[in-house]
Design a protein around this motif. Structure first.
Motif, short mmCIF file in Angstrom:
data_model
loop_
_atom_site.label_atom_id
_atom_site.label_comp_id
_atom_site.label_asym_id
_atom_site.label_seq_id
_atom_site.Cartn_x
_atom_site.Cartn_y
_atom_site.Cartn_z
N VAL A 44 0.83 -1.21 0.00
CA VAL A 44 0.00 0.00 0.00
C VAL A 44 0.87 1.26 0.00
O VAL A 44 0.56 2.24 -0.70
N LEU A 45 1.94 1.22 0.76
CA LEU A 45 2.86 2.36 0.78
C LEU A 45 3.45 2.59 -0.61
O LEU A 45 3.55 3.73 -1.08
N MET A 46 3.82 1.51 -1.27
CA MET A 46 4.40 1.61 -2.61
C MET A 46 3.39 2.20 -3.59
O MET A 46 3.73 3.11 -4.37
N TRP A 47 2.16 1.69 -3.59
CA TRP A 47 1.14 2.21 -4.52
C TRP A 47 0.86 3.68 -4.25
O TRP A 47 0.65 4.46 -5.18
N SER A 48 0.86 4.05 -2.97
CA SER A 48 0.54 5.44 -2.61
C SER A 48 1.67 6.39 -2.95
O SER A 48 1.44 7.48 -3.50
N ALA A 49 2.90 6.00 -2.63
CA ALA A 49 4.04 6.90 -2.83
C ALA A 49 4.50 6.96 -4.28
O ALA A 49 4.84 8.03 -4.81
N ALA A 50 4.50 5.79 -4.94
CA ALA A 50 5.01 5.76 -6.32
C ALA A 50 3.91 5.97 -7.35
O ALA A 50 4.20 6.23 -8.52
N GLY A 51 2.64 5.87 -6.92
CA GLY A 51 1.53 6.03 -7.85
C GLY A 51 1.59 7.28 -8.71
O GLY A 51 1.45 7.20 -9.94
N PRO A 52 1.78 8.46 -8.10
CA PRO A 52 1.84 9.68 -8.92
C PRO A 52 2.96 9.64 -9.97
O PRO A 52 2.80 10.17 -11.08
N ALA A 65 9.25 3.30 -5.85
CA ALA A 65 8.58 2.09 -5.37
C ALA A 65 9.54 1.21 -4.57
O ALA A 65 9.22 0.71 -3.50
N GLY A 66 10.75 1.02 -5.09
CA GLY A 66 11.74 0.20 -4.40
C GLY A 66 12.19 0.80 -3.09
O GLY A 66 12.37 0.09 -2.09
N ILE A 67 12.35 2.11 -3.08
CA ILE A 67 12.82 2.79 -1.86
C ILE A 67 11.82 2.64 -0.73
O ILE A 67 12.18 2.28 0.39
N PRO A 137 -4.03 8.36 -8.10
CA PRO A 137 -2.85 7.64 -8.61
C PRO A 137 -2.59 6.30 -7.92
O PRO A 137 -2.15 5.35 -8.57
N ALA A 138 -2.85 6.23 -6.61
CA ALA A 138 -2.61 4.99 -5.89
C ALA A 138 -3.48 3.86 -6.45
O ALA A 138 -3.01 2.74 -6.70
N GLY A 139 -4.76 4.16 -6.67
CA GLY A 139 -5.66 3.17 -7.22
C GLY A 139 -5.31 2.79 -8.65
O GLY A 139 -5.40 1.63 -9.05
N ASP A 140 -4.88 3.77 -9.44
CA ASP A 140 -4.49 3.51 -10.82
C ASP A 140 -3.25 2.63 -10.88
O ASP A 140 -3.16 1.71 -11.70
N PHE A 141 -2.28 2.93 -10.01
CA PHE A 141 -1.06 2.13 -9.96
C PHE A 141 -1.39 0.70 -9.53
O PHE A 141 -0.89 -0.27 -10.11
N TYR A 142 -2.24 0.58 -8.52
CA TYR A 142 -2.62 -0.77 -8.06
C TYR A 142 -3.23 -1.57 -9.20
O TYR A 142 -2.87 -2.74 -9.42
N LEU A 193 15.29 -2.79 -2.42
CA LEU A 193 15.33 -1.81 -3.50
C LEU A 193 15.64 -2.50 -4.83
O LEU A 193 15.00 -2.23 -5.85
N ALA A 194 16.58 -3.43 -4.80
CA ALA A 194 17.00 -4.12 -6.03
C ALA A 194 15.87 -4.97 -6.61
O ALA A 194 15.62 -4.94 -7.82
N PHE A 195 15.15 -5.71 -5.76
CA PHE A 195 14.15 -6.60 -6.32
C PHE A 195 12.88 -5.87 -6.76
O PHE A 195 12.27 -6.20 -7.79
N ILE A 196 12.47 -4.86 -6.04
CA ILE A 196 11.26 -4.12 -6.42
C ILE A 196 11.51 -3.28 -7.68
O ILE A 196 10.73 -3.30 -8.63
N THR A 197 12.60 -2.55 -7.69
CA THR A 197 12.90 -1.68 -8.83
C THR A 197 13.12 -2.50 -10.10
O THR A 197 12.78 -2.05 -11.20
N SER A 198 13.66 -3.71 -9.95
CA SER A 198 13.89 -4.57 -11.11
C SER A 198 12.61 -5.22 -11.63
O SER A 198 12.57 -5.70 -12.76
N GLY A 199 11.57 -5.27 -10.79
CA GLY A 199 10.30 -5.86 -11.23
C GLY A 199 10.18 -7.34 -10.95
O GLY A 199 9.41 -8.04 -11.63
N PHE A 200 10.89 -7.85 -9.93
CA PHE A 200 10.81 -9.26 -9.61
C PHE A 200 9.60 -9.56 -8.73
O PHE A 200 8.90 -8.63 -8.28
N GLU A 201 9.32 -10.85 -8.50
CA GLU A 201 8.07 -11.27 -7.88
C GLU A 201 8.25 -11.87 -6.48
O GLU A 201 9.00 -12.84 -6.32
N HIS A 202 7.53 -11.33 -5.51
CA HIS A 202 7.57 -11.78 -4.11
C HIS A 202 6.22 -12.39 -3.77
O HIS A 202 5.19 -11.71 -3.80
#
Length: 284
Positions: A44-52, A65-67, A137-142, A193-202
């Motif tokens: 949720v933090l990622m969608w909210s902060a990186a959404g815009p 998003a990674g940060i 933006p948060a909802g759109d990113f989600y 940071l490395a796995f989120i920014t790279s687009g890997f799956e958790h």
């Protein structure tokens, strides 16, 4: 900094602690639910902060998003809770060092996995009640985030899962070598940071993502079959990445631990393993 041999023993002791915790199943369930919730907080933090940034197609979107998502694993480690992805490394190490059996390791891993899932679904229901993803933006990113996970092939999900947990378990492994809390937090930050920014799956992060979609969040058409497919292939990828690429590989590199004194350290789950007064009886 601990040696590789000492670090293997630290994580083997952590596996033993997980086994002890499981003797009271409700405690293991609640601890796993907390981890599922903390990872959901990161989502949720990622969608909210990186959404815009994502909605504006800004180059910094993935970096933001990674940060911010690094907060999730940091909370799991420092608050203390049971997370399936780190357990995928720790439990095999415990079995290799004969702190627990392989069968016990498998049962514990499944228990933690489904406990995380219960926590993720409960957390997703609460987020639905807040309405924070209903617009903006948060909802759109989600919505775009969930849609992307559905579109990946099974092979892509598997290998993205492998790479994700290579980085997550690298962070947990390296944090186990350090005695400084600040040092642990820093290495966890870089791994996430490395796995989120790279687009890997958790797999645990995806539990909250799919739970929201299955409950009707957004307008993305998601099915239970999509969810199961993601859990299977991302979960297997995470297991290979954490259990084999990091856990088994470092156990092999470390070799057999000689008789000596185990260090006073704080393991991944926050428990003090004060074993300095006893010998580590592992044969050469």
């Amino acid at each position: 900094m601990l040696s590789l041999e000492e670090t293997v023993e630290v994580h083997a002791h952590a596996a033993e602690h997980k086994s002890e915790l499981a003797k009271t199943p409700t405690r293991l369930l609640v601890s796993g639910m907390l981890a599922g919730m903390w990872i959901g907080v990161g989502d949720v933090l990622m969608w909210s902060a990186a959404g815009p940034f994502i909605v504006a197609d800004a180059p910094a979107g993935k970096l933001v998003a990674g940060i911010v998502f690094a907060a999730a694993l940091t909370i799991v480690v420092f608050a203390g809770s049971e997370l399936a992805t780190s357990a995928m490394m720790i439990l095999p190490l415990g079995a290799i060092r004969k702190a627990i059996t392989w069968v016990r390791a498998g049962v514990l891993l499944l228990s933690v996995f489904f406990s995380n899932m219960v926590g993720a679904f409960a957390f997703a229901w609460v987020i639905m009640q807040t309405g924070i993803l209903n617009s903006g933006p948060a909802g759109d990113f989600y919505a775009s985030y969930l849609e992307g996970k559905i579109e990946h092939s099974s092979a892509e999900l598997f290998f993205r899962g492998v790479m994700c947990n290579v980085l997550v378990c690298m962070a947990i492994w390296a944090a186990g070598r350090l005695k400084s809390e600040a040092g642990k937090a820093i290495i966890i930050f870089w791994g996430v940071l490395a796995f989120i920014t790279s687009g890997f799956e958790h797999v645990v992060a995806n539990m909250t993502t799919f739970a929201l979609g299955l409950m009707g969040q957004g307008d993305v058409a998601v099915t239970f079959g999509d969810f199961v497919n993601n859990m299977i292939f991302v979960g297997l990828g995470n297991l290979v990445g954490g259990g084999i690429v990091v856990g088994v590989a470092y156990a092999y590199v470390a070799g057999k631990v000689g008789r000596g004194k185990a260090p006073i350290v704080v393991a991944e789950d926050g428990k003090d393993w004060r074993t300095d007064a006893q010998e580590v009886g592992v044969e050469e």
